[in-house]
Design an enzyme around this catalytic site. Structure first.
Site, PDB file in Angstrom:
ATOM      1  CB  CYS A 257      -0.988  -0.023   1.160  1.00 54.56           C
ATOM      2  SG  CYS A 257      -0.238  -0.106   2.809  1.00 54.56           S
ATOM      3  NE  ARG A 262      -3.892   2.510   2.757  1.00 55.80           N
ATOM      4  CZ  ARG A 262      -3.922   3.325   1.694  1.00 55.80           C
ATOM      5  NH1 ARG A 262      -5.077   3.580   1.093  1.00 55.80           N
ATOM      6  NH2 ARG A 262      -2.814   3.888   1.245  1.00 55.80           N
TER       7      ARG A 262
END
Length: 307
Positions: A257, A262
């Site tokens: 990410c 994430r």
């Protein structure tokens, strides 16, 4: 849990059968109901790994130990994960002993608790699970929160090994970008980040001087792995989500990410729930997009300065 009891034993005993059934639902996830019914277990340790300031202090799951992602799970000087020695000290101070079950949860849909699960996996800690739906689901259901921090007795866990295969580095990603490695790469950022329309989500501090994505990477935003309440979709649904872009587990996978948090959520879905061979690139776009001479795919044609 190795702390002051917060739920009556009679309540626990009446829910024992339900708890056992819920625990069997997944090897790596527990429901809010299961956790609430098992908070008094002597071999359970719960960690909150949230990112927003003051969330834990305002109120947390009874007995949960606070872990700061920015200081406890990383090296605070070098860009690296927490050292083996410091991680062992963190767990012992939290009361973790050999054989304990560990449950992680946090805000922002478990992004940073999933990062925690990844770090736990790198250090080969067994019996680690995520609270499905995280803090948001626990709060939405009106379950108990307390501002009282626990004072656990010291644990005796030993961190004896490191599984570096769970971590991808810049050379690994560069090899994939140049088609020198037979791996799938999954960019889990938003479509605007992936295409290069924006450099990062609004308000963030960690930036790269180039926008776009790793050539050959497919884009599956992390949110496609969860239902409306933040719980993970079923295994069948998850398998289809990634199969739609050609990811079916037939080759190793790298997730990334912007800074790795994430993508650890997607790492968890692909690795723990689907059983695929997955490594997380925690250098992510802030390293790759700042590296000199690496190939970049930029569908929007932006340059530094957002032009």
């Amino acid at each position: 849990m190795k702390i002051q009891h917060y739920i009556g034993a009679s309540f626990i005993s009446t829910c024992l059968a339900v708890s056992a059934a819920s625990a069997a639902d997944s090897e790596f996830l527990v429901s809010t109901e299961w956790l609430e019914n098992n908070l008094e277990s002597e071999d359970l340790v719960v960690f909150e790994v949230s990112v927003n300031p003051g969330v834990y202090e305002r109120g947390h799951i009874p007995g949960a130990v606070n872990v700061s992602w920015h200081t406890d799970l990383v090296d605070t000087v070098n860009r690296d994960i927490v050292s083996q020695e410091n991680f062992q000290s963190l767990l012992r101070d939290a009361g973790v002993s050999e054989g304990d079950t560990i449950v992680l949860y946090g805000d922002t849909n478990n992004w940073f608790s999933a990062w925690g699960a990844w770090v736990f996996d790198i250090y080969d800690v067994a019996n680690v699970k995520l609270l499905d739906g995280g803090r948001n689901k626990w709060e939405a259901e009106g379950r108990t929160l307390t501002p009282i921090a626990p004072t656990p007795d010291a644990g005796d866990i030993t961190i004896a090994s490191v599984n570096s295969e769970l971590r991808a580095f810049l050379p690994d990603v560069l090899a994939a970008a140049k088609n020198e490695a037979d791996v799938d790469v999954v960019d889990i950022r938003s479509a605007d980040e992936y295409t290069g329309k924006i450099f990062a989500p609004p308000g963030v501090q960690e930036l790269a001087v180039r926008a776009g994505h790793v050539p050959g990477a497919v884009n599956v935003p992390w949110g496609e792995a969860v239902a409306e309440d933040g719980t993970f979709k079923s295994v069948e649904e998850l398998r289809q989500v990634y199969a739609n872009v050609g990811i079916n587990g037939d080759k190793p996978i790298i997730t990334y990410c912007r800074i790795g948090e994430r993508s650890s959520h997607t790492w968890f879905a692909l690795s723990k729930l689907l059983g695929y061979d997955v490594s997380n690139y925690d250098g992510s776009w802030t390293e790759y997009g700042n590296a000199v001479g690496v190939p970049v795919a930029n569908l929007s044609g932006t340059v530094w300065g957002g032009q």
